[in-house]
Design a protein around this motif. Structure first.
Motif, PDB file in Angstrom:
ATOM      1  N   ALA A 139      60.300  49.888  33.653  1.00  0.00           N
ATOM      2  CA  ALA A 139      60.004  49.297  32.351  1.00  0.00           C
ATOM      3  C   ALA A 139      58.817  48.358  32.483  1.00  0.00           C
ATOM      4  O   ALA A 139      58.571  47.776  33.537  1.00  0.00           O
ATOM      5  CB  ALA A 139      61.219  48.551  31.811  1.00  0.00           C
ATOM      6  N   ILE A 140      58.088  48.218  31.407  1.00  0.00           N
ATOM      7  CA  ILE A 140      56.883  47.388  31.356  1.00  0.00           C
ATOM      8  C   ILE A 140      56.935  46.547  30.090  1.00  0.00           C
ATOM      9  O   ILE A 140      57.411  47.009  29.045  1.00  0.00           O
ATOM     10  CB  ILE A 140      55.617  48.278  31.320  1.00  0.00           C
ATOM     11  CG1 ILE A 140      55.384  48.975  32.661  1.00  0.00           C
ATOM     12  CG2 ILE A 140      54.385  47.472  30.923  1.00  0.00           C
ATOM     13  CD1 ILE A 140      54.740  48.110  33.722  1.00  0.00           C
ATOM     14  N   GLY A 141      56.430  45.331  30.160  1.00  0.00           N
ATOM     15  CA  GLY A 141      56.397  44.523  28.951  1.00  0.00           C
ATOM     16  C   GLY A 141      55.771  43.163  29.141  1.00  0.00           C
ATOM     17  O   GLY A 141      54.792  43.003  29.870  1.00  0.00           O
ATOM     18  N   ILE A 142      56.383  42.175  28.490  1.00  0.00           N
ATOM     19  CA  ILE A 142      55.840  40.827  28.422  1.00  0.00           C
ATOM     20  C   ILE A 142      56.946  39.830  28.771  1.00  0.00           C
ATOM     21  O   ILE A 142      58.092  40.208  29.006  1.00  0.00           O
ATOM     22  CB  ILE A 142      55.337  40.515  27.003  1.00  0.00           C
ATOM     23  CG1 ILE A 142      56.507  40.650  26.008  1.00  0.00           C
ATOM     24  CG2 ILE A 142      54.176  41.443  26.623  1.00  0.00           C
ATOM     25  CD1 ILE A 142      56.239  40.134  24.622  1.00  0.00           C
ATOM     26  N   ARG A 143      56.600  38.551  28.764  1.00  0.00           N
ATOM     27  CA  ARG A 143      57.593  37.469  28.726  1.00  0.00           C
ATOM     28  C   ARG A 143      57.424  36.720  27.418  1.00  0.00           C
ATOM     29  O   ARG A 143      56.322  36.627  26.882  1.00  0.00           O
ATOM     30  CB  ARG A 143      57.442  36.521  29.916  1.00  0.00           C
ATOM     31  CG  ARG A 143      57.948  37.145  31.199  1.00  0.00           C
ATOM     32  CD  ARG A 143      58.681  36.214  32.116  1.00  0.00           C
ATOM     33  NE  ARG A 143      59.492  37.037  33.016  1.00  0.00           N
ATOM     34  CZ  ARG A 143      60.791  36.953  33.144  1.00  0.00           C
ATOM     35  NH1 ARG A 143      61.477  36.055  32.451  1.00  0.00           N
ATOM     36  NH2 ARG A 143      61.444  37.746  33.961  1.00  0.00           N
ATOM     37  N   ILE A 144      58.531  36.210  26.909  1.00  0.00           N
ATOM     38  CA  ILE A 144      58.515  35.452  25.670  1.00  0.00           C
ATOM     39  C   ILE A 144      59.196  34.108  25.908  1.00  0.00           C
ATOM     40  O   ILE A 144      60.258  34.047  26.527  1.00  0.00           O
ATOM     41  CB  ILE A 144      59.183  36.239  24.517  1.00  0.00           C
ATOM     42  CG1 ILE A 144      59.074  35.495  23.190  1.00  0.00           C
ATOM     43  CG2 ILE A 144      60.640  36.581  24.841  1.00  0.00           C
ATOM     44  CD1 ILE A 144      59.425  36.351  21.982  1.00  0.00           C
ATOM     45  N   GLU A 145      58.554  33.032  25.447  1.00  0.00           N
ATOM     46  CA  GLU A 145      59.074  31.669  25.617  1.00  0.00           C
ATOM     47  C   GLU A 145      59.477  31.070  24.276  1.00  0.00           C
ATOM     48  O   GLU A 145      58.739  31.164  23.280  1.00  0.00           O
ATOM     49  CB  GLU A 145      58.022  30.763  26.246  1.00  0.00           C
ATOM     50  CG  GLU A 145      57.773  30.999  27.712  1.00  0.00           C
ATOM     51  CD  GLU A 145      56.824  29.951  28.282  1.00  0.00           C
ATOM     52  OE1 GLU A 145      57.278  28.826  28.568  1.00  0.00           O
ATOM     53  OE2 GLU A 145      55.622  30.267  28.425  1.00  0.00           O
ATOM     54  N   HIS A 146      60.643  30.426  24.268  1.00  0.00           N
ATOM     55  CA  HIS A 146      61.136  29.641  23.134  1.00  0.00           C
ATOM     56  C   HIS A 146      61.631  28.293  23.664  1.00  0.00           C
ATOM     57  O   HIS A 146      61.982  28.186  24.856  1.00  0.00           O
ATOM     58  CB  HIS A 146      62.312  30.333  22.440  1.00  0.00           C
ATOM     59  CG  HIS A 146      62.008  31.670  21.875  1.00  0.00           C
ATOM     60  ND1 HIS A 146      62.178  32.838  22.590  1.00  0.00           N
ATOM     61  CD2 HIS A 146      61.549  32.036  20.652  1.00  0.00           C
ATOM     62  CE1 HIS A 146      61.837  33.874  21.834  1.00  0.00           C
ATOM     63  NE2 HIS A 146      61.456  33.420  20.651  1.00  0.00           N
ATOM     64  N   PRO A 147      61.735  27.291  22.822  1.00  0.00           N
ATOM     65  CA  PRO A 147      62.412  26.066  23.258  1.00  0.00           C
ATOM     66  C   PRO A 147      63.858  26.370  23.642  1.00  0.00           C
ATOM     67  O   PRO A 147      64.546  27.106  22.919  1.00  0.00           O
ATOM     68  CB  PRO A 147      62.337  25.170  22.019  1.00  0.00           C
ATOM     69  CG  PRO A 147      61.212  25.708  21.205  1.00  0.00           C
ATOM     70  CD  PRO A 147      61.212  27.192  21.455  1.00  0.00           C
ATOM     71  N   GLN A 148      64.304  25.841  24.751  1.00  0.00           N
ATOM     72  CA  GLN A 148      65.689  26.066  25.146  1.00  0.00           C
ATOM     73  C   GLN A 148      66.649  25.554  24.075  1.00  0.00           C
ATOM     74  O   GLN A 148      67.718  26.128  23.852  1.00  0.00           O
ATOM     75  CB  GLN A 148      65.969  25.382  26.484  1.00  0.00           C
ATOM     76  CG  GLN A 148      67.361  25.622  27.036  1.00  0.00           C
ATOM     77  CD  GLN A 148      67.658  27.092  27.318  1.00  0.00           C
ATOM     78  OE1 GLN A 148      66.859  27.760  27.966  1.00  0.00           O
ATOM     79  NE2 GLN A 148      68.780  27.589  26.837  1.00  0.00           N
ATOM     80  N   LYS A 157      62.015  22.636  29.606  1.00  0.00           N
ATOM     81  CA  LYS A 157      62.069  22.596  28.134  1.00  0.00           C
ATOM     82  C   LYS A 157      62.189  23.971  27.483  1.00  0.00           C
ATOM     83  O   LYS A 157      62.701  24.084  26.363  1.00  0.00           O
ATOM     84  CB  LYS A 157      60.827  21.884  27.593  1.00  0.00           C
ATOM     85  CG  LYS A 157      59.520  22.602  27.949  1.00  0.00           C
ATOM     86  CD  LYS A 157      58.303  21.846  27.455  1.00  0.00           C
ATOM     87  CE  LYS A 157      57.017  22.587  27.847  1.00  0.00           C
ATOM     88  NZ  LYS A 157      55.808  21.866  27.388  1.00  0.00           N
ATOM     89  N   ASN A 158      61.702  25.022  28.162  1.00  0.00           N
ATOM     90  CA  ASN A 158      61.659  26.348  27.537  1.00  0.00           C
ATOM     91  C   ASN A 158      62.612  27.340  28.188  1.00  0.00           C
ATOM     92  O   ASN A 158      62.859  27.274  29.400  1.00  0.00           O
ATOM     93  CB  ASN A 158      60.252  26.934  27.603  1.00  0.00           C
ATOM     94  CG  ASN A 158      59.292  26.252  26.645  1.00  0.00           C
ATOM     95  OD1 ASN A 158      59.687  25.430  25.828  1.00  0.00           O
ATOM     96  ND2 ASN A 158      58.013  26.585  26.741  1.00  0.00           N
ATOM     97  N   ALA A 159      63.099  28.259  27.382  1.00  0.00           N
ATOM     98  CA  ALA A 159      63.747  29.466  27.875  1.00  0.00           C
ATOM     99  C   ALA A 159      62.710  30.570  27.882  1.00  0.00           C
ATOM    100  O   ALA A 159      61.847  30.627  27.001  1.00  0.00           O
ATOM    101  CB  ALA A 159      64.906  29.850  26.969  1.00  0.00           C
ATOM    102  N   ASN A 160      62.762  31.438  28.879  1.00  0.00           N
ATOM    103  CA  ASN A 160      61.872  32.596  28.857  1.00  0.00           C
ATOM    104  C   ASN A 160      62.633  33.839  29.299  1.00  0.00           C
ATOM    105  O   ASN A 160      63.609  33.756  30.046  1.00  0.00           O
ATOM    106  CB  ASN A 160      60.621  32.373  29.711  1.00  0.00           C
ATOM    107  CG  ASN A 160      60.879  32.472  31.198  1.00  0.00           C
ATOM    108  OD1 ASN A 160      61.014  33.575  31.755  1.00  0.00           O
ATOM    109  ND2 ASN A 160      60.969  31.320  31.866  1.00  0.00           N
ATOM    110  N   SER A 161      62.188  34.960  28.812  1.00  0.00           N
ATOM    111  CA  SER A 161      62.785  36.233  29.213  1.00  0.00           C
ATOM    112  C   SER A 161      61.720  37.310  29.161  1.00  0.00           C
ATOM    113  O   SER A 161      60.794  37.250  28.347  1.00  0.00           O
ATOM    114  CB  SER A 161      63.925  36.616  28.271  1.00  0.00           C
ATOM    115  OG  SER A 161      64.467  37.881  28.622  1.00  0.00           O
ATOM    116  N   ALA A 162      61.865  38.287  30.041  1.00  0.00           N
ATOM    117  CA  ALA A 162      61.061  39.491  29.888  1.00  0.00           C
ATOM    118  C   ALA A 162      61.589  40.275  28.700  1.00  0.00           C
ATOM    119  O   ALA A 162      62.791  40.334  28.459  1.00  0.00           O
ATOM    120  CB  ALA A 162      61.134  40.338  31.148  1.00  0.00           C
TER     121      ALA A 162
END
Length: 530
Positions: A286-295, A362-367
């Motif tokens: 799989a291929i993609g990005i990471r996305i960050e939001h405030p935790q 401060k942030n959550a991130n996920s692929a």
């Protein structure tokens, strides 16, 4: 021993005394009759925000178990079998040369641990540095951008997982109890005891580094040997049977038992192996990005505003199938963590996620990744690697050597971002604004643009304009599989494919479990070395 499931405990009464009292009431006995109590699983049920509670599974021993089982007729209360891992040595062949393990990631380390524990005296060769030296080199890379191609987030003692979240999730069925053995070894070497029962266990990169070092020292104490800065550069074969290897293009080592635990990023090794008659197959990844939001946003979405401040940092798991039948899913979600530059080749850029044990950034991130297959990149064994490299080169170019980032609102509108809104990045390594649409193929960007609004229905605020996207998440799993037979060997005798790089695992736990499995294969053929 009696196993009990579905024990619901209020958040305000989450302690062993109340758990013991609850069990005694369920079994209709005095709590003094509980001789031993072991927590098997603990999970948080947050499906109803007005009734969030913990759910336990436990094993207990009692003084009169048969009598108690007779009066407790329930599918959630039953007698359980012994689930202790056992390692059997049935091999009769004399091992004339010490087994060599290539790679000291979880597959290599746990294979070495089990073999050393049973007197096979393995030699572990690692192209990168020991973990302490590795930490210094990687921190310098994040500060300066100067990449060491042999010691980085992908290569070095502990493997790629050492600079991640240390997540230990697995969905693999484990009838041999290898997973329990993996967790036992982790805890014996410094991991928190809770990983044995938490529903989503993790160690954290800060603690995992010490655990890796302790495991290495234990292997050495049991008769193993580590050789750092030692890269496998050739294999020596006669009559389709391994008889030696070459390292660093200079030194030959006699070898007839080689465990390939090389990881998913050992592209030069795959290229070398492809020069021989070794069977290699392309595999989907799989291929993609990471996305960050405030935790804080993720916590409130999962727990509600009232409890979001008192419960552990929340995680999430998201899946979606697009109208064009592309799978999109969250992967390696890191609560309270960092997006990190995880490159391992010059002029190519890849990213990953990383959290410390406390997950207090401060942030959550996920692929967010999209499934691809050989139909997208070709059926040559190395075509998946070429595909990854091409996209990583684009990421490097568009980011001018830095992590390319873009706000979600600009990603939707195919526009390069110029400033942040309400979220700023938590990153290890320099970053620069870019347009990720110019890096990823249309079928990947289209799939992401279709999926993210759907995910926002499950997590309010997920599609916020200021969410930060970064590229490229390209190392989700190995693009290559090395088939092995029922003895654990490839079509070249003496060569044992192992772990994630060979296509038999998908994370720290499954890689470690496969390392143990390969040790079992060897014990079915050989007697211990000494």
């Amino acid at each position: 021993m009696i196993h009990i499931r579905q024990i619901k405990i209020p958040l305000t009464k989450d302690n062993k005394d109340f758990l013991t009292l609850k069990i005694s009431k369920l079994l209709r006995i005095d709590k003094k009759e509980i001789l031993t109590l072991r927590i098997v699983k603990k999970s948080l049920d947050a499906r109803k925000k007005d009734n969030i509670h913990y759910v336990y599974e436990v094993d207990v021993t009692l003084s009169n178990e048969e009598k108690i089982l007779r009066k407790n007729n329930s599918n959630d209360i039953f007698q359980t079998k012994d689930e202790t891992y056992t390692f059997e040595i049935t091999g009769t062949t004399t091992m004339k040369k010490r087994p060599i393990i290539v790679g000291s990631g979880p597959a290599g380390l746990f294979c070495a641990y089990i073999l050393a524990e049973h007197n096979y005296q393995p030699i572990i060769i690692e192209r990168g540095s020991s973990v302490d030296e590795r930490v210094e080199i990687i921190e310098q890379f994040w500060e300066t951008g100067q990449l060491d191609i042999n010691t980085n987030v992908q290569f070095g003692e502990g493997g790629a997982g050492t600079f991640s979240d240390g997540k230990l999730n697995t969905l693999v069925k484990d009838k041999a109890f290898r997973c329990q053995k993996v967790f036992d070894i982790f805890v014996e070497n410094g991991a928190p005891e809770e990983i044995k029962y938490l529903n989503h266990p993790h160690i954290g990169t800060d603690i995992l580094r010490t655990v890796v070092k302790n495991i290495r020292n234990k292997i050495i104490k049991m008769g193993g040997e580590f050789r750092y800065h030692t890269c496998l550069t050739d294999i020596l074969i006669s009559d389709n049977t391994l008889y030696g290897i070459k390292v660093n293009n200079t030194t030959t080592i006699d070898c007839d038992t080689l465990i390939l635990a090389i990881g998913h990023s050992a592209r030069d090794t795959f290229t070398m192996l492809n020069n021989y008659d070794l069977s290699l197959q392309p595999k989907p990844f799989a291929i993609g990005i990471r996305i960050e939001h405030p935790q804080k946003l993720i916590n409130e979405a999962q727990y509600g505003a009232k409890l979001s401040k008192v419960l552990p940092p929340a995680s999430y798991k998201l899946t979606y199938t697009t109208t064009k039948q592309r799978g999109v899913y969250s992967f390696c979600m890191c609560p309270g963590g960092f997006v990190v530059n995880a490159s391992s080749e010059k002029n190519r850029l890849a990213i990953n996620g990383m959290s410390n044990y406390k997950r207090d950034e401060k942030n959550a991130n996920s692929a967010l990744v999209v499934t691809i297959s050989p139909e997208d990149f070709g059926n040559d064994p190395l075509s998946g690697i070429a595909y990854q490299r091409h996209l990583e080169e684009l990421a490097y170019q568009k980011g001018q050597g830095k992590i390319p980032i873009q706000l979600y609102k600009d990603f939707k509108n195919n526009k390069t971002s110029t400033d942040f809104l309400d979220i700023t990045p938590s990153m290890k390594g320099a970053y620069s604004f870019s347009n990720l649409n110019e890096i990823l193929p249309n079928y990947i960007t289209d799939a992401l643009k279709e999926a993210i609004p759907v995910f926002a229905k499950k997590i309010p605020g997920y599609a916020t304009d200021g969410a930060i996207l970064s590229a490229i998440e390209s190392r989700t799993s190995s693009p290559v599989r090395i088939p092995r037979d029922k003895t654990g060997q490839s079509n070249i005798k003496g060569l044992f494919p192992c772990g994630e790089g060979s296509g038999y695992a998908g994370g720290i736990t499954t890689a470690a479990m496969d390392g143990i499995k390969v040790a079992e294969f060897i014990a079915k053929i050989y007697k211990p070395f000494k």
